[in-house]
Design a protein around this motif. Structure first.
Motif, PDB file in Angstrom:
ATOM      1  N   SER A  13       0.807  -1.223   0.000  1.00 25.73           N
ATOM      2  CA  SER A  13       0.000   0.000   0.000  1.00 25.73           C
ATOM      3  C   SER A  13       0.843   1.276   0.000  1.00 25.73           C
ATOM      4  O   SER A  13       0.419   2.289  -0.529  1.00 25.73           O
TER       5      SER A  13
ATOM      6  N   ASP B 257      -1.224   3.113  -2.815  1.00 30.06           N
ATOM      7  CA  ASP B 257      -2.587   3.333  -2.331  1.00 30.06           C
ATOM      8  C   ASP B 257      -2.519   3.563  -0.821  1.00 30.06           C
ATOM      9  O   ASP B 257      -2.924   2.714  -0.037  1.00 30.06           O
TER      10      ASP B 257
ATOM     11  N   ARG C 236      -4.938   2.661   2.178  1.00 31.37           N
ATOM     12  CA  ARG C 236      -5.046   1.278   2.651  1.00 31.37           C
ATOM     13  C   ARG C 236      -4.126   0.994   3.834  1.00 31.37           C
ATOM     14  O   ARG C 236      -4.273  -0.022   4.487  1.00 31.37           O
TER      15      ARG C 236
END
Length: 188
Positions: free
Chosen positions: A36, A40, A43
């Protein structure tokens, strides 16, 4: 028609992500942390405890706090008073989203060194080897939360030096590491 297909594919991707099983073991949590980071970062938030955010100390400041620090000659403004958890989460996310950081993190070779689990705590140690510079170790301490899910409570690093300090910061951004990097750049 192409736009409709893209929207449908986007919705299906979101549904697939939402339905994907959450990581379960301490090692899976650590793997999810690295997966992550940079790509991202939202997350990473459920993977860590509120105590983790207090430990890393990376937060955001208000404009007034930044102006006060500038007027006082401080190059590293800090909030006046206690820092709210959302300021720490936002500071953490702001560091993680930098594309250059994501590329350098992806280039780190990761090797599992140890995994120990008891009923409510766990430890996962990994060696991180940058393309250039010495490898260093990163040890994760995990705890079970009230729902029984593992979360990262703390991270410790060993073997961090001038050759790998930037990669160590990317792998675990802390305010202390940021200050060391800033001082090293000033001393050049």
């Amino acid at each position: 028609m192409v736009a409709v297909k893209r929207r449908v594919l986007g919705v299906l991707a979101i549904v697939a992500i939402a339905c994907a099983p959450a990581p379960g073991t301490p090692r899976e949590i650590v793997d999810a942390y690295f997966a992550s980071m940079g790509r991202d970062p939202l997350r990473t938030l459920p993977l860590v405890t509120p105590a983790f955010h207090a430990q890393h100390g990376v937060g955001v400041v208000t404009n007034a706090e930044a102006v006060r620090a500038y007027r006082e000659g401080d190059t590293t403004p800090v909030p006046a008073g206690p820092v709210a958890i959302d300021h720490l989460e936002l500071g953490w996310l702001m560091i993680q989203v930098r594309p250059a950081f994501a590329r350098r993190l992806a280039a780190l070779e990761r090797t599992l060194l140890a995994e120990e689990t008891s009923s409510d705590t766990a430890r996962v140690a990994v060696r991180l080897a940058p393309r250039e510079g010495a490898p260093f170790e990163q040890e994760f301490t995990l705890v079970r939360n009230a729902t029984g899910t593992w979360q990262i409570d703390a991270i410790a690093q060993r073997g961090v030096d001038a050759t790998n300090g930037f990669e160590a910061f990317i792998a675990h951004p802390t305010d202390a590491a940021r200050r060391r990097l800033e001082a090293a750049l000033r001393d050049r």
